[in-house]
Design a protein around this motif. Structure first.
Motif, PDB file in Angstrom:
ATOM      1  N   CYS A  22     104.331  50.631 -14.832  1.00 35.38           N
ATOM      2  CA  CYS A  22     105.028  51.910 -14.971  1.00 35.38           C
ATOM      3  C   CYS A  22     106.328  51.726 -15.741  1.00 35.38           C
ATOM      4  N   SER A  23     107.102  50.697 -15.374  1.00 39.17           N
ATOM      5  CA  SER A  23     108.380  50.476 -16.045  1.00 39.17           C
ATOM      6  C   SER A  23     108.184  49.995 -17.473  1.00 39.17           C
ATOM      7  N   TYR A  24     107.022  49.385 -17.731  1.00 42.14           N
ATOM      8  CA  TYR A  24     106.786  48.853 -19.082  1.00 42.14           C
ATOM      9  C   TYR A  24     106.180  49.900 -20.012  1.00 42.14           C
ATOM     10  N   ALA A  25     105.193  50.671 -19.491  1.00 42.94           N
ATOM     11  CA  ALA A  25     104.414  51.530 -20.373  1.00 42.94           C
ATOM     12  C   ALA A  25     104.817  52.986 -20.346  1.00 42.94           C
ATOM     13  N   ALA A  26     105.527  53.425 -19.291  1.00 45.42           N
ATOM     14  CA  ALA A  26     105.872  54.837 -19.207  1.00 45.42           C
ATOM     15  C   ALA A  26     106.881  55.201 -20.277  1.00 45.42           C
ATOM     16  N   PRO A  27     106.931  56.489 -20.653  1.00 51.33           N
ATOM     17  CA  PRO A  27     107.910  56.919 -21.648  1.00 51.33           C
ATOM     18  C   PRO A  27     109.318  56.570 -21.202  1.00 51.33           C
ATOM     19  N   PRO A  28     110.228  56.289 -22.113  1.00 52.83           N
ATOM     20  CA  PRO A  28     111.576  55.864 -21.749  1.00 52.83           C
ATOM     21  C   PRO A  28     112.324  56.933 -20.985  1.00 52.83           C
ATOM     22  N   ASP A  29     113.177  56.510 -20.073  1.00 55.48           N
ATOM     23  CA  ASP A  29     113.987  57.420 -19.284  1.00 55.48           C
ATOM     24  C   ASP A  29     115.204  57.826 -20.098  1.00 55.48           C
ATOM     25  N   ASP A  30     115.287  59.115 -20.417  1.00 58.61           N
ATOM     26  CA  ASP A  30     116.405  59.586 -21.225  1.00 58.61           C
ATOM     27  C   ASP A  30     117.180  60.659 -20.492  1.00 58.61           C
ATOM     28  N   ASP A  31     117.446  60.404 -19.185  1.00 60.10           N
ATOM     29  CA  ASP A  31     118.164  61.367 -18.356  1.00 60.10           C
ATOM     30  C   ASP A  31     119.530  61.692 -18.911  1.00 60.10           C
ATOM     31  N   ARG A 206     101.412  63.696 -15.657  1.00 59.53           N
ATOM     32  CA  ARG A 206     100.678  63.636 -16.916  1.00 59.53           C
ATOM     33  C   ARG A 206     101.124  62.426 -17.741  1.00 59.53           C
ATOM     34  N   GLN A 207     102.442  62.171 -17.763  1.00 61.94           N
ATOM     35  CA  GLN A 207     102.954  61.026 -18.502  1.00 61.94           C
ATOM     36  C   GLN A 207     102.452  59.719 -17.904  1.00 61.94           C
ATOM     37  N   GLN A 208     102.448  59.630 -16.560  1.00 58.48           N
ATOM     38  CA  GLN A 208     101.969  58.410 -15.919  1.00 58.48           C
ATOM     39  C   GLN A 208     100.471  58.230 -16.114  1.00 58.48           C
ATOM     40  N   PHE A 209      99.728  59.354 -16.119  1.00 62.81           N
ATOM     41  CA  PHE A 209      98.285  59.297 -16.361  1.00 62.81           C
ATOM     42  C   PHE A 209      98.009  58.643 -17.709  1.00 62.81           C
ATOM     43  N   ALA A 210      98.818  59.021 -18.715  1.00 65.26           N
ATOM     44  CA  ALA A 210      98.648  58.438 -20.043  1.00 65.26           C
ATOM     45  C   ALA A 210      99.143  56.995 -20.079  1.00 65.26           C
ATOM     46  N   ALA A 211     100.275  56.734 -19.406  1.00 60.68           N
ATOM     47  CA  ALA A 211     100.843  55.386 -19.437  1.00 60.68           C
ATOM     48  C   ALA A 211      99.935  54.366 -18.768  1.00 60.68           C
ATOM     49  N   PHE A 212      99.307  54.757 -17.651  1.00 62.70           N
ATOM     50  CA  PHE A 212      98.416  53.850 -16.927  1.00 62.70           C
ATOM     51  C   PHE A 212      97.004  53.832 -17.515  1.00 62.70           C
ATOM     52  N   ARG A 213      96.784  54.669 -18.555  1.00 65.14           N
ATOM     53  CA  ARG A 213      95.478  54.752 -19.208  1.00 65.14           C
ATOM     54  C   ARG A 213      94.378  55.134 -18.231  1.00 65.14           C
ATOM     55  N   CYS A 214      94.718  56.065 -17.338  1.00 67.78           N
ATOM     56  CA  CYS A 214      93.740  56.541 -16.348  1.00 67.78           C
ATOM     57  C   CYS A 214      92.556  57.221 -17.037  1.00 67.78           C
ATOM     58  N   ASP A 223      87.933  65.364 -23.913  1.00 68.31           N
ATOM     59  CA  ASP A 223      89.036  64.415 -24.007  1.00 68.31           C
ATOM     60  C   ASP A 223      88.568  63.108 -24.659  1.00 68.31           C
ATOM     61  N   ALA A 224      89.474  62.482 -25.396  1.00 75.56           N
ATOM     62  CA  ALA A 224      89.181  61.172 -25.963  1.00 75.56           C
ATOM     63  C   ALA A 224      89.337  60.102 -24.884  1.00 75.56           C
ATOM     64  N   VAL A 225      88.515  59.080 -24.941  1.00 74.96           N
ATOM     65  CA  VAL A 225      88.595  57.993 -23.970  1.00 74.96           C
ATOM     66  C   VAL A 225      89.821  57.146 -24.277  1.00 74.96           C
ATOM     67  N   ALA A 226      90.618  56.853 -23.239  1.00 74.85           N
ATOM     68  CA  ALA A 226      91.836  56.072 -23.422  1.00 74.85           C
ATOM     69  C   ALA A 226      91.499  54.601 -23.664  1.00 74.85           C
ATOM     70  N   PRO A 227      92.415  53.842 -24.297  1.00 76.21           N
ATOM     71  CA  PRO A 227      92.194  52.398 -24.463  1.00 76.21           C
ATOM     72  C   PRO A 227      92.123  51.709 -23.105  1.00 76.21           C
ATOM     73  N   ALA A 228      91.492  50.557 -23.079  1.00 79.92           N
ATOM     74  CA  ALA A 228      91.388  49.796 -21.840  1.00 79.92           C
ATOM     75  C   ALA A 228      92.759  49.321 -21.379  1.00 79.92           C
ATOM     76  N   ALA A 229      92.993  49.354 -20.070  1.00 82.56           N
ATOM     77  CA  ALA A 229      94.250  48.868 -19.505  1.00 82.56           C
ATOM     78  C   ALA A 229      94.231  47.339 -19.444  1.00 82.56           C
ATOM     79  N   PRO A 230      95.417  46.698 -19.307  1.00 85.06           N
ATOM     80  CA  PRO A 230      95.455  45.232 -19.202  1.00 85.06           C
ATOM     81  C   PRO A 230      94.657  44.733 -18.003  1.00 85.06           C
ATOM     82  N   SER A 231      94.115  43.555 -18.119  1.00 81.87           N
ATOM     83  CA  SER A 231      93.319  42.962 -17.049  1.00 81.87           C
ATOM     84  C   SER A 231      94.182  42.661 -15.830  1.00 81.87           C
TER      85      SER A 231
END
Length: 273
Positions: A22-31, A206-214, A223-231
């Motif tokens: 989550c901290s690596y792949a999620a969109p940057p925090d711009d609070d 929605r952002q986490q869904f994309a970040a985790f490649r759910c 919908d397009a199939v997301a890339p495979a997540a890291p092993s």
């Protein structure tokens, strides 16, 4: 019992991996940014309404629903936010539209029209104010199929899509700062967990869904199939259950501290240009 002792570290390790991802792949925090990219969009079919963030206004729905939470019936949509004006020059708004559209910029109507078949319509020339100006776009589906794509032009540049990098919204509209204008009777503006509006939680999800490649496994029709997540095969390598639990506790504390900092009032000068 023996099986439980074996599986517990694996489940905890998976949780740790998800937290790290989550901290690596999620969109940057711009609070600390005054504005954020995208427009606050509300889609409505009858009494049912959903709210989300759209990066731009460029859609070819055809006969499909505008959102998975709505039916494909005739709908209405409204986008609200800001557009960054960088040039003090004459501008003109254009739309490739199948339906009815109205655009207001800085409180003035700059484009209005309807089309029973996909076609171009253009507004009159206008000279907008400089910097971020309020933008409201409304659309109504009037035919079995629908489409809307916004463009603009000026004395200094030719016809081009309304750039997503120049479209913003106020973070308070996502519950990242208190929003006194929130309507408690609107389900999407109702206060959810920790006082955050429901649609803010949906957008974060929605952002986490994309970040985790759910979307690799959870795919809706179209919908397009997301890339495979890291092993995850070696995620727990070299770590004990105690070390994993400590990392998880530290991460939870940091999340709570960040949540408290995001809700604190702040001010910041923002350069424009």
């Amino acid at each position: 019992m023996h099986v439980t002792r074996i599986l517990l570290p694996i489940f905890v390790a998976l949780n740790l991996f998800a937290t790290s991802l989550c901290s690596y792949a999620a969109p940057p925090d711009d609070d600390d940014e005054e504005f954020r990219l995208g427009l606050v969009a509300e889609y409505r079919v009858g009494e049912r309404a959903v709210t989300r963030i759209d990066p731009d206004v460029a859609f070819a729905w055809d006969e499909a629903a505008p959102d998975a939470r709505l039916s494909a019936e005739r709908f209405e949509a409204t986008w609200r936010g800001l557009v960054l004006i960088r040039l003090e020059a004459k501008h003109r708004l254009h739309a490739f539209v199948h339906g009815e559209v109205t655009v207001e910029l800085d409180g003035k109507r700059v484009l209005h029209g309807s089309a029973k078949q996909p076609q171009w319509i253009s507004g009159d020339e206008f000279v907008p104010g400089f910097a971020e100006r309020p933008l409201v776009v409304t659309f109504r589906k009037t035919e079995p199929a629908a489409q809307l794509k916004l463009f603009w032009s000026s004395d200094s540049f030719g016809l081009e899509p309304l750039p997503p990098e120049l479209l913003f919204h106020d973070p308070s509209r996502l519950g990242l700062r208190p929003d006194p204008a929130a309507n408690p009777n609107n389900p999407d503006e109702a206060q959810g967990r920790d006082g955050v509006p429901t649609y803010a939680l949906i957008e974060r999800g929605r952002q986490q869904f994309a970040a985790f490649r759910c979307g690799r496994c959870h795919v809706r029709e179209g919908d397009a199939v997301a890339p495979a997540a890291p092993s995850l095969q070696h995620v727990a390598g070299g770590m004990t259950v105690e070390q994993i639990a400590k990392r998880l506790n530290e991460s939870e504390v940091k999340d709570k501290q960040a949540s408290g900092a995001a809700s604190a009032p702040r001010s910041r000068d923002k350069a424009t240009g």
